[in-house]
Scaffold this motif. Structure first.
Motif, mmCIF file in Angstrom:
data_model
loop_
_atom_site.group_PDB
_atom_site.id
_atom_site.type_symbol
_atom_site.label_atom_id
_atom_site.label_comp_id
_atom_site.label_asym_id
_atom_site.label_seq_id
_atom_site.Cartn_x
_atom_site.Cartn_y
_atom_site.Cartn_z
ATOM 1 N N TYR A 69 0.877 -1.135 -0.037
ATOM 2 C CA TYR A 69 0.047 0.052 -0.061
ATOM 3 C C TYR A 69 0.837 1.429 0.053
ATOM 4 C CZ TYR A 69 -4.389 2.581 0.621
ATOM 5 O OH TYR A 69 -5.510 3.393 0.756
ATOM 6 N N PRO A 70 0.555 2.368 -0.452
ATOM 7 C CA PRO A 70 1.139 3.438 -0.727
ATOM 8 C C PRO A 70 1.862 4.121 0.457
ATOM 9 C CG PRO A 70 -0.475 3.675 -2.235
ATOM 10 C CD PRO A 70 -0.784 2.435 -1.474
ATOM 11 N N VAL A 71 0.960 3.849 1.681
ATOM 12 C CA VAL A 71 1.358 4.359 3.033
ATOM 13 C C VAL A 71 0.997 3.211 4.166
ATOM 14 C CG1 VAL A 71 1.095 6.774 2.457
ATOM 15 C CG2 VAL A 71 -1.020 5.686 3.146
ATOM 16 N N VAL A 72 1.710 3.397 5.180
ATOM 17 C CA VAL A 72 1.240 2.561 6.326
ATOM 18 C C VAL A 72 -0.175 2.759 6.796
ATOM 19 C CG1 VAL A 72 3.594 1.940 7.142
ATOM 20 C CG2 VAL A 72 2.394 3.831 8.088
ATOM 21 N N ILE A 73 -0.984 1.822 6.964
ATOM 22 C CA ILE A 73 -2.532 1.892 7.214
ATOM 23 C C ILE A 73 -2.911 0.703 8.108
ATOM 24 C CG2 ILE A 73 -3.319 0.559 5.294
ATOM 25 C CD1 ILE A 73 -4.417 4.206 5.888
ATOM 26 N N GLN A 74 -3.918 1.465 8.810
ATOM 27 C CA GLN A 74 -4.952 0.284 9.568
ATOM 28 C C GLN A 74 -6.178 0.996 9.645
ATOM 29 O OE1 GLN A 74 -5.060 0.722 13.948
ATOM 30 N NE2 GLN A 74 -2.730 1.755 13.513
ATOM 31 N N ASN A 75 -7.123 -0.113 9.959
ATOM 32 C CA ASN A 75 -8.663 0.386 10.118
ATOM 33 C C ASN A 75 -9.124 1.044 8.838
ATOM 34 O OD1 ASN A 75 -9.698 -0.184 12.873
ATOM 35 N ND2 ASN A 75 -7.792 1.033 13.357
ATOM 36 N N ILE A 76 -8.897 0.504 7.462
ATOM 37 C CA ILE A 76 -9.307 1.106 6.386
ATOM 38 C C ILE A 76 -10.467 0.435 5.900
ATOM 39 C CG2 ILE A 76 -7.976 -0.584 4.856
ATOM 40 C CD1 ILE A 76 -7.013 1.845 3.237
ATOM 41 N N ALA A 77 -11.374 1.207 4.888
ATOM 42 C CA ALA A 77 -12.360 0.637 4.256
ATOM 43 C C ALA A 77 -11.968 0.109 2.857
ATOM 44 C CB ALA A 77 -13.567 1.459 4.308
ATOM 45 N N GLN A 78 -12.620 -1.101 2.643
ATOM 46 C CA GLN A 78 -12.273 -1.491 1.011
ATOM 47 C C GLN A 78 -13.625 -1.860 0.563
ATOM 48 O OE1 GLN A 78 -7.698 -3.197 1.457
ATOM 49 N NE2 GLN A 78 -9.272 -4.562 0.313
ATOM 50 N N GLY A 79 -13.662 -2.229 -0.852
ATOM 51 C CA GLY A 79 -14.517 -2.923 -1.752
ATOM 52 C C GLY A 79 -13.815 -3.530 -2.889
ATOM 53 N N GLY A 80 -14.555 -4.088 -3.632
ATOM 54 C CA GLY A 80 -13.985 -4.911 -4.915
ATOM 55 C C GLY A 80 -13.450 -6.179 -4.866
ATOM 56 N N THR A 81 -12.379 -6.602 -5.414
ATOM 57 C CA THR A 81 -12.026 -8.017 -5.694
ATOM 58 C C THR A 81 -10.445 -7.899 -5.850
ATOM 59 O OG1 THR A 81 -11.636 -7.887 -8.116
ATOM 60 C CG2 THR A 81 -13.690 -8.279 -7.237
ATOM 61 N N GLN A 82 -9.821 -9.049 -5.641
ATOM 62 C CA GLN A 82 -8.406 -9.105 -5.556
ATOM 63 C C GLN A 82 -7.626 -8.385 -6.815
ATOM 64 O OE1 GLN A 82 -5.781 -12.775 -6.449
ATOM 65 N NE2 GLN A 82 -5.900 -13.037 -3.938
ATOM 66 N N THR A 83 -8.356 -8.463 -7.852
ATOM 67 C CA THR A 83 -7.715 -7.775 -9.036
ATOM 68 C C THR A 83 -8.250 -6.480 -9.455
ATOM 69 O OG1 THR A 83 -9.079 -9.193 -10.443
ATOM 70 C CG2 THR A 83 -6.996 -10.221 -9.975
ATOM 71 N N ALA A 84 -9.176 -6.108 -8.747
ATOM 72 C CA ALA A 84 -10.143 -4.634 -9.011
ATOM 73 C C ALA A 84 -10.607 -4.087 -7.746
ATOM 74 C CB ALA A 84 -11.174 -4.841 -10.104
ATOM 75 N N GLY A 85 -9.804 -3.745 -6.678
ATOM 76 C CA GLY A 85 -10.161 -3.270 -5.338
ATOM 77 C C GLY A 85 -9.923 -1.924 -5.376
ATOM 78 N N TRP A 86 -10.625 -1.511 -4.355
ATOM 79 C CA TRP A 86 -10.356 -0.089 -3.912
ATOM 80 C C TRP A 86 -10.277 -0.036 -2.159
ATOM 81 C CZ3 TRP A 86 -13.676 1.903 -0.037
ATOM 82 C CH2 TRP A 86 -14.959 1.482 -0.054
ATOM 83 N N ALA A 87 -9.648 0.985 -1.540
ATOM 84 C CA ALA A 87 -9.460 1.076 -0.466
ATOM 85 C C ALA A 87 -9.304 2.717 -0.032
ATOM 86 C CB ALA A 87 -8.088 0.575 0.159
ATOM 87 N N ALA A 88 -9.789 2.905 0.849
ATOM 88 C CA ALA A 88 -10.240 4.701 1.391
ATOM 89 C C ALA A 88 -10.237 4.904 2.890
ATOM 90 C CB ALA A 88 -11.621 5.170 0.674
ATOM 91 N N GLY A 89 -9.882 5.911 3.155
ATOM 92 C CA GLY A 89 -9.738 6.450 4.524
ATOM 93 C C GLY A 89 -8.629 5.772 5.283
ATOM 94 N N GLY A 90 -8.791 5.527 6.507
ATOM 95 C CA GLY A 90 -7.799 4.696 7.469
ATOM 96 C C GLY A 90 -7.230 5.670 8.274
ATOM 97 N N LEU A 91 -6.432 4.978 9.224
ATOM 98 C CA LEU A 91 -5.336 5.611 10.063
ATOM 99 C C LEU A 91 -3.851 5.178 9.925
ATOM 100 C CD1 LEU A 91 -5.461 7.315 12.680
ATOM 101 C CD2 LEU A 91 -5.292 5.304 13.872
ATOM 102 N N SER A 92 -3.094 6.322 9.692
ATOM 103 C CA SER A 92 -1.645 5.980 9.616
ATOM 104 C C SER A 92 -0.971 6.142 10.926
ATOM 105 C CB SER A 92 -1.032 6.884 8.500
ATOM 106 O OG SER A 92 -1.243 6.389 7.251
ATOM 107 N N ASP A 93 -0.229 5.224 11.392
ATOM 108 C CA ASP A 93 0.469 5.583 12.642
ATOM 109 C C ASP A 93 1.880 5.662 12.170
ATOM 110 O OD1 ASP A 93 1.974 5.475 15.094
ATOM 111 O OD2 ASP A 93 1.177 3.513 15.684
#
Length: 620
Positions: free
Chosen positions: A467-491
Motif C-alpha cells: 500500500y502507498p502508506v502504512v495504514i490500519q482501520n481502512i475501508a475496502q471494496g471490490g475484488t483481489q484484482t479490481a479493489g479499492w481502499a479508502a480512509g484509514g489511520l496511519s500511525d
C-alpha cells in the motif's frame, strides 16, 4: 353538437389496438375498438425531486446537462469556491474555483465550462476574473472588460457569452469569449441584472431580470446585435434558464418562485409543471428545455435539486439512496469479521463488551441465526467471501497471524498469514479463494500501521503490492484484482500524532494507484461495492466521535449519500464485491458502548423513461 370531424376536418381513426407510440403519434386521437376507449398521446411535463447538493448555497451558477451538470461558486455565509458535479441523481465534489465568489456567469458542459465575473463579500467587490473547467481543475482565463455580478452567461469554451448584470448600476454590456480574451459584442436593448439566458455565442436568448423593476423583456442575440422579441408572461429576476434560442424554459425566480414558462421560438407559454419548493438565485442546466435541473439557491440557503422532463414518455423520477432498518442482531457487538451480501450476510467473532466472542451469526435479509463458532474468541479481525465460503483472519487478543475458512456451517483453521495484524476491519476483499488483505495494526510492535498486503488463494498467503502508506482501520471494496481502499489511520512515527486519511487507492492485482479523495478524513468505516460503484459509510474522524455519513464512489470521485440512522465506528459491512446498491452494515461501537442495530442500503437511480403512454379521453 359539433363533431370532431367538423372541427378538425378529419375523422378519428378506428383501431383494434394502440398504434406504436412515438413523436409522430403526439397529438393524434384514435378510438381503440378492443377496449372501447378514445385515446390520445400528449406530452408529459413535470418536475421531480433530485439529490441534494453537498453544500447549501445561493447565487450559485450552473452549466451542463441533467445527467452531467455543474453547480459553481455561490454564497453561504461566506464566498464559496466549491464546484459540484451532478450525475442525474447525486452530487459529488469537483475542483475548487481559484477565486471564491458568487453571482458569476457560466456556460458550457461538465468537462468544458467557464465561470466569469461575479463578486465577493464583505465588502462587495465586483470581479473580472474568468476561470475554465476541464472536468477536474479550474484554470485562469482572460478577464472580462466590465467587472459585474448577476450577469447571464451562455455558450461554452472557446465561444462564450456574458451579458447584462450589475456593475454596480444595471448593465447592457455584452462580451464574447474566444477562449483567451473577451471582446465587446452588441448591447442589450434593456439594461438589467439577475437575468437568465442560454444558447450559443451566435444564437442566445436572454430574458427576465431587474431594471430594478422586475421585467418580462426577452431578447434574441445573433452574434452581433440583440433583438427584442415577445415578452415572458410573468416578470421575474434571479431565475434559471435552460435550452436553445428556439426552445427554452424559464425556471422559478423572484416574482414567481415555482412557475415554469416555455419558449417555442416565438412566444412564452406558462407550463402546467411547477417547482415543488420554489427557487431563485439557483444553478440550472444550460443545454436543454426538455431535460433540466435547478439546484441550490434561496429563499434561505438551499441544497434542493429538482429535475424537469418534457416528453411523450412517462418517467420514473430519480430516487435517492437510503438506509433502512433491518432486524437487530442477537447481541450488541463491534470490531467483528463480516462478509457476504445484504440478504446472505455473515458476522463472526467480535467484541460484545467487555469480552471477545467466537459466535457466528448469519442474516438472510430478515432474520439472524446462530451457526458454528469461529475458531477462537477475538475481535478486530477481517473477513471476506460469501455466507457459505468465507475467510476470517487476524485479530486480537493476542495479535495473530491465524486464519480460518468457513463452509456455511463450520470454521476450519487454515494456513497462517506471514504478518500478524489486527484492526483490519473491512480491509479484506474478494472471495475465499482470491482474497486481498490490506495493512493492519501490528501492535505491540512500532510503528503499528502496516503497508504490507497479502493475497490468499484459498490455501496459501503470498505478498501483494505494498500500500502507498502504512495504514490500519481502512475501508475496502471490490475484488483481489479490481479493489479499492479508502480512509484509514496511519500511525507513522511513535510519539507523533496519527494521520486520519482521505486518500483512495485502486488495486489491479499487482499494484496500487491513486483514486479520488474522500470529502472527510475517516477511519474504522465500512466499505462495500466495486471499484466503479463503491460505498463508504460510518466511522470516526478522531477515534472518539462517531459519524453516520455515507459516500458513493464512481471510480473517480466520491459523492455524499444518505446518512445512516445510527452513527458508529468499527461496523460490520457486507456487499463488498458486488455493486453498492445493496449493502449492509451491522453492529458497531457507539459512544459509549456497542449497538445491535442493522441497517440496509439501497442505492439511488437517475430519472429514467418508462415509455410513452396513451391518455384515455373522457367521452359522453
Amino acid at each position: 353538437m359539433s363533431e370532431y370531424s367538423g372541427i378538425r376536418g378529419t375523422r378519428v381513426k378506428y383501431l383494434a389496438s394502440d398504434p406504436t407510440l412515438n413523436t409522430s403519434t403526439e397529438g393524434q386521437v384514435w378510438y381503440n375498438s378492443t377496449s372501447g376507449t378514445l385515446k390520445s398521446l400528449v406530452q408529459i411535463k413535470a418536475w421531480s425531486a433530485g439529490g441534494n447538493m453537498g453544500t447549501a448555497r445561493y447565487a450559485v451558477a450552473g452549466s451542463g446537462t441533467q445527467t452531467a451538470g455543474l453547480a459553481i461558486g455561490g454564497f453561504a455565509g461566506s464566498n464559496q469556491n466549491a464546484t459540484e458535479e451532478y450525475s442525474g441523481f447525486s452530487w459529488s465534489s469537483g475542483g475548487n474555483l481559484g477565486t471564491a465568489r458568487y453571482a458569476g456567469a457560466s456556460g458550457g458542459t461538465q468537462t468544458a465550462s467557464f465561470y466569469a465575473a461575479g463578486s465577493t463579500y464583505p465588502p462587495t467587490v465586483l470581479q473580472t476574473a474568468t476561470e475554465e473547467y476541464d472536468g477536474s481543475t479550474w484554470t485562469a482565463g482572460g478577464a472580462v472588460s466590465t467587472a459585474r455580478h448577476y450577469a447571464a452567461g451562455s455558450g461554452t469554451i472557446p465561444q462564450g457569452l456574458i451579458f447584462g448584470g450589475q456593475a454596480p448600476g444595471f448593465s447592457n454590456a455584452t462580451e464574447e469569449y474566444n477562449g483567451t480574451s473577451w471582446t465587446a459584442g452588441g448591447n442589450l436593448n434593456t439594461s438589467r441584472g439577475a437575468l437568465a439566458g442560454s444558447g450559443t455565442q451566435t444564437a442566445t436568448l436572454g430574458f427576465g431580470g431587474a431594471t430594478p423593476t422586475l421585467t418580462t423583456a426577452t431578447e434574441s442575440y445573433n452574434g452581433t446585435s440583440w433583438t427584442s422579441v415577445n415578452s415572458m408572461n410573468t416578470a421575474r429576476s434571479e431565475l434559471g434558464g435552460s435550452g436553445t434560442q428556439t426552445h427554452m424554459i424559464a425556471i422559478g425566480g423572484n416574482g414567481d418562485l415555482t412557475a415554469t414558462e416555455e419558449w417555442d421560438g416565438s412566444i412564452w407559454i406558462t407550463s402546467s409543471a411547477t417547482l415543488a419548493g420554489g427557487q431563485r438565485n439557483a444553478a440550472s442546466t444550460k443545454s436543454s428545455a426538455t431535460a433540466a435541473f435547478i439546484a441550490g439557491g434561496s429563499p434561505g440557503t438551499k441544497s434542493d435539486t429538482e429535475e424537469y422532463v418534457s416528453s411523450i414518455d412517462a418517467y420514473s423520477p430519480s430516487t435517492l439512496s437510503a438506509w433502512a432498518s433491518g432486524a437487530n442482531m442477537p447481541e450488541a457487538n463491534y470490531a467483528a469479521g463480516s462478509c457476504g451480501a445484504q440478504t446472505a450476510f455473515l458476522y463472526f467473532a467480535g467484541t460484545p463488551l467487555p469480552a471477545q466472542t467466537n459466535a457466528t451469526r448469519e442474516y438472510d435479509g430478515s432474520n439472524w441465526t446462530t451457526t458454528g463458532n469461529f475458531t477462537s474468541s477475538r475481535g478486530y479481525l477481517g473477513g471476506c467471501g460469501t455466507q457459505t465460503a468465507a475467510l476470517g483472519a487476524g485479530g486480537f487478543p493476542p495479535n495473530t497471524t491465524a486464519s480460518a475458512d468457513y463452509d456455511g456451517s463450520t470454521w476450519t483453521a487454515g494456513n497462517s498469514m506471514s504478518q500478524q495484524r489486527m484492526n483490519t476491519g473491512s480491509t479484506f476483499v474478494g472471495i475465499q479463494t482470491a482474497a486481498l488483505l490490506t495493512g493492519g495494526d501490528q501492535f505491540p510492535s512500532t510503528p503499528r500501521s502496516l503497508s504490507v498486503c497479502e493475497e490468499y488463494d484459498g490455501t496459501n498467503y503470498s505478498s501483494g503490492g505494498a500500500y502507498p502508506v502504512v495504514i490500519q482501520n481502512i475501508a475496502q471494496g471490490g475484488t483481489q484484482t479490481a479493489g479499492w481502499a479508502a480512509g484509514g489511520l496511519s500511525d507513522i512515527t511513535p510519539g507523533t500524532p496519527n494521520v486520519v486519511r482521505t486518500d483512495t487507492n485502486h488495486y489491479n492485482g499487482t499494484s496500487w494507484t491513486a483514486g479520488g479523495a474522500l470529502p472527510t478524513a475517516t477511519y474504522r468505516a465500512g466499505g462495500a461495492g466495486t471499484q466503479t460503484a463503491g460505498l463508504f459509510f460510518s466511522g470516526t474522524p478522531d477515534g472518539t466521535s462517531n459519524i453516520a455519513t455515507s459516500f458513493e464512489y464512481d471510480g473517480i470521485s466520491w459523492a455524499s449519500s444518505a446518512n445512516m440512522a445510527t452513527a458508529r465506528q468499527s461496523i460490520g459491512a457486507g456487499g463488498v464485491s458486488s455493486p453498492s446498491t445493496a449493502a449492509i452494515g451491522a453492529g458497531g461501537y457507539i459512544t459509549p458502548g456497542t449497538t445491535d442495530v442493522t441497517e440496509e442500503f439501497t442505492g439511488g437511480s437517475p430519472i429514467t423513461p418508462t415509455g410513452a403512454v396513451a391518455s384515455t379521453l373522457t367521452t359522453s
